[in-house]
Design a protein around this motif. Sequence first.
Motif, PDB file in Angstrom:
ATOM      1  N   VAL A   1       0.814  -1.228   0.000  1.00  0.00           N
ATOM      2  CA  VAL A   1       0.000   0.000   0.000  1.00  0.00           C
ATOM      3  C   VAL A   1       0.844   1.272   0.000  1.00  0.00           C
ATOM      4  CG1 VAL A   1      -1.914  -1.173   1.151  1.00  0.00           C
ATOM      5  CG2 VAL A   1      -0.263   0.091   2.525  1.00  0.00           C
ATOM      6  N   GLY A   2       2.182   1.143   0.086  1.00  0.00           N
ATOM      7  CA  GLY A   2       3.036   2.321   0.009  1.00  0.00           C
ATOM      8  C   GLY A   2       3.343   2.919   1.377  1.00  0.00           C
ATOM      9  N   LEU A   3       4.251   3.902   1.352  1.00  0.00           N
ATOM     10  CA  LEU A   3       4.795   4.460   2.594  1.00  0.00           C
ATOM     11  C   LEU A   3       3.778   5.264   3.389  1.00  0.00           C
ATOM     12  CD1 LEU A   3       7.346   4.961   4.338  1.00  0.00           C
ATOM     13  CD2 LEU A   3       7.725   7.004   2.981  1.00  0.00           C
ATOM     14  N   THR A   4       3.070   6.167   2.703  1.00  0.00           N
ATOM     15  CA  THR A   4       2.171   7.082   3.426  1.00  0.00           C
ATOM     16  C   THR A   4       1.091   6.298   4.160  1.00  0.00           C
ATOM     17  OG1 THR A   4       2.540   8.582   1.582  1.00  0.00           O
ATOM     18  CG2 THR A   4       0.828   9.201   3.146  1.00  0.00           C
ATOM     19  N   ALA A   5       0.432   5.378   3.422  1.00  0.00           N
ATOM     20  CA  ALA A   5      -0.648   4.596   4.045  1.00  0.00           C
ATOM     21  C   ALA A   5      -0.116   3.748   5.194  1.00  0.00           C
ATOM     22  CB  ALA A   5      -1.319   3.718   2.994  1.00  0.00           C
ATOM     23  N   THR A   6       1.108   3.170   5.013  1.00  0.00           N
ATOM     24  CA  THR A   6       1.692   2.336   6.082  1.00  0.00           C
ATOM     25  C   THR A   6       1.909   3.153   7.358  1.00  0.00           C
ATOM     26  OG1 THR A   6       2.784   0.961   4.444  1.00  0.00           O
ATOM     27  CG2 THR A   6       3.612   0.789   6.676  1.00  0.00           C
ATOM     28  N   CYS A   7       2.445   4.377   7.185  1.00  0.00           N
ATOM     29  CA  CYS A   7       2.678   5.229   8.362  1.00  0.00           C
ATOM     30  C   CYS A   7       1.362   5.535   9.074  1.00  0.00           C
ATOM     31  CB  CYS A   7       3.378   6.527   7.955  1.00  0.00           C
ATOM     32  SG  CYS A   7       5.068   6.250   7.410  1.00  0.00           S
ATOM     33  N   TRP A   8       0.322   5.834   8.311  1.00  0.00           N
ATOM     34  CA  TRP A   8      -0.991   6.107   8.918  1.00  0.00           C
ATOM     35  C   TRP A   8      -1.534   4.877   9.646  1.00  0.00           C
ATOM     36  CZ3 TRP A   8      -2.877  10.518  10.206  1.00  0.00           C
ATOM     37  CH2 TRP A   8      -2.577  11.666   9.474  1.00  0.00           C
ATOM     38  N   ILE A   9      -1.323   3.683   9.028  1.00  0.00           N
ATOM     39  CA  ILE A   9      -1.820   2.440   9.647  1.00  0.00           C
ATOM     40  C   ILE A   9      -1.122   2.212  10.999  1.00  0.00           C
ATOM     41  CG2 ILE A   9      -1.807  -0.095   9.422  1.00  0.00           C
ATOM     42  CD1 ILE A   9      -2.147   0.427   6.333  1.00  0.00           C
ATOM     43  N   ILE A  10       0.228   2.412  11.027  1.00  0.00           N
ATOM     44  CA  ILE A  10       0.978   2.209  12.274  1.00  0.00           C
ATOM     45  C   ILE A  10       0.501   3.200  13.339  1.00  0.00           C
ATOM     46  CG2 ILE A  10       3.270   2.337  13.346  1.00  0.00           C
ATOM     47  CD1 ILE A  10       4.443   1.418  10.644  1.00  0.00           C
ATOM     48  N   LEU A  11       0.331   4.472  12.919  1.00  0.00           N
ATOM     49  CA  LEU A  11      -0.120   5.514  13.856  1.00  0.00           C
ATOM     50  C   LEU A  11      -1.493   5.158  14.424  1.00  0.00           C
ATOM     51  CD1 LEU A  11       0.567   8.370  14.992  1.00  0.00           C
ATOM     52  CD2 LEU A  11      -0.783   9.300  13.109  1.00  0.00           C
ATOM     53  N   CYS A  12      -2.385   4.740  13.527  1.00  0.00           N
ATOM     54  CA  CYS A  12      -3.747   4.377  13.911  1.00  0.00           C
ATOM     55  C   CYS A  12      -3.739   3.205  14.898  1.00  0.00           C
ATOM     56  CB  CYS A  12      -4.491   3.984  12.636  1.00  0.00           C
ATOM     57  SG  CYS A  12      -6.171   4.450  12.650  1.00  0.00           S
ATOM     58  N   ALA A  13      -2.924   2.166  14.584  1.00  0.00           N
ATOM     59  CA  ALA A  13      -2.859   0.977  15.447  1.00  0.00           C
ATOM     60  C   ALA A  13      -2.332   1.355  16.835  1.00  0.00           C
ATOM     61  CB  ALA A  13      -1.971  -0.087  14.811  1.00  0.00           C
ATOM     62  N   CYS A  14      -1.296   2.211  16.882  1.00  0.00           N
ATOM     63  CA  CYS A  14      -0.721   2.618  18.168  1.00  0.00           C
ATOM     64  C   CYS A  14      -1.741   3.404  18.985  1.00  0.00           C
ATOM     65  CB  CYS A  14       0.549   3.446  17.953  1.00  0.00           C
ATOM     66  SG  CYS A  14       1.903   2.467  17.281  1.00  0.00           S
ATOM     67  N   LEU A  15      -2.504   4.297  18.336  1.00  0.00           N
ATOM     68  CA  LEU A  15      -3.529   5.069  19.053  1.00  0.00           C
ATOM     69  C   LEU A  15      -4.618   4.149  19.601  1.00  0.00           C
ATOM     70  CD1 LEU A  15      -3.958   8.207  16.742  1.00  0.00           C
ATOM     71  CD2 LEU A  15      -3.030   8.143  19.055  1.00  0.00           C
ATOM     72  N   LEU A  16      -5.031   3.150  18.786  1.00  0.00           N
ATOM     73  CA  LEU A  16      -6.068   2.206  19.226  1.00  0.00           C
ATOM     74  C   LEU A  16      -5.577   1.387  20.423  1.00  0.00           C
ATOM     75  CD1 LEU A  16      -7.333   1.011  15.734  1.00  0.00           C
ATOM     76  CD2 LEU A  16      -8.718   2.157  17.454  1.00  0.00           C
ATOM     77  N   ILE A  17      -4.282   0.998  20.405  1.00  0.00           N
ATOM     78  CA  ILE A  17      -3.718   0.246  21.531  1.00  0.00           C
ATOM     79  C   ILE A  17      -3.694   1.124  22.792  1.00  0.00           C
ATOM     80  CG2 ILE A  17      -1.548  -0.681  22.450  1.00  0.00           C
ATOM     81  CD1 ILE A  17      -1.146  -2.117  19.857  1.00  0.00           C
ATOM     82  N   LEU A  18      -3.287   2.408  22.623  1.00  0.00           N
ATOM     83  CA  LEU A  18      -3.255   3.315  23.769  1.00  0.00           C
ATOM     84  C   LEU A  18      -4.641   3.493  24.368  1.00  0.00           C
ATOM     85  CD1 LEU A  18      -0.818   6.178  22.702  1.00  0.00           C
ATOM     86  CD2 LEU A  18      -0.553   4.566  24.578  1.00  0.00           C
TER      87      LEU A  18
END
Length: 216
Positions: free
Chosen positions: A175-192
């Motif tokens: 899915v490319g770099l930008t989408a991957t960064c958003w996915i990681i950010l989103c996952a970390c926020l959901l975990i928090l």
Amino acid sequence: MQVCLIFVFIICWISFIVAFTHRTLLNPLKYTSSFSQCDHCLHPLNWWQLIPVGGWVFQKGRCHWCQQPIDAFNPMIELILTAWYLSKFQIYGAIPTLIILTTITIITTTDWYEQWINPVFLCGFLPFRSVMLADSHWFIYLIEVSLILFLLGMNYHQKLGFGDTAYLIIILFSVGLTATCWIILCACLLILLTSRYQTKSLPFIPYLNLGLILII
Ligand SMILES: [Zn+2]
């Protein structure tokens, strides 16, 4: 009418894949019958208990036979992924979206219950590559390679599991770099947001997949 048929097919498909994952990957020796059984008492289930989401609601979240609580994982994954499929299949195509959905279902189930994934199933994310624009600038490639090296370093120092590392590298390719960064950010926020209610260690893949379907 057509949307209703697709809804029924997809929700039944997810229900089947979750049960199939339990029987073949998670607990291949546990179940004694070829028919569906309760996870606790192994009592064969009636047809109405097998209705996706409905079976869980009719039993009020407890087994009809042994009264043990039934995990809300099944109705949650069935509803969330069916909604995602209905909103995306016209953009990505019916079959590629079905392949991606099946991959998400399998790896979310194994990681949720036993904190492992089989990296072979990550190939199911590759249809993303054919339907999404890949990042093309050389500077983006440089950041992508740096991110892959960083992930491999994290894995080497045992800060990130092998499955999580393989997942993120495949997602980056797909899915490319930008989408991957958003996915990681989103996952970390959901975990928090959810970790304060959990005492045991959390599996990362279900959160990454939740981030994926929110972003993609
Ligand atoms: Zn039971």
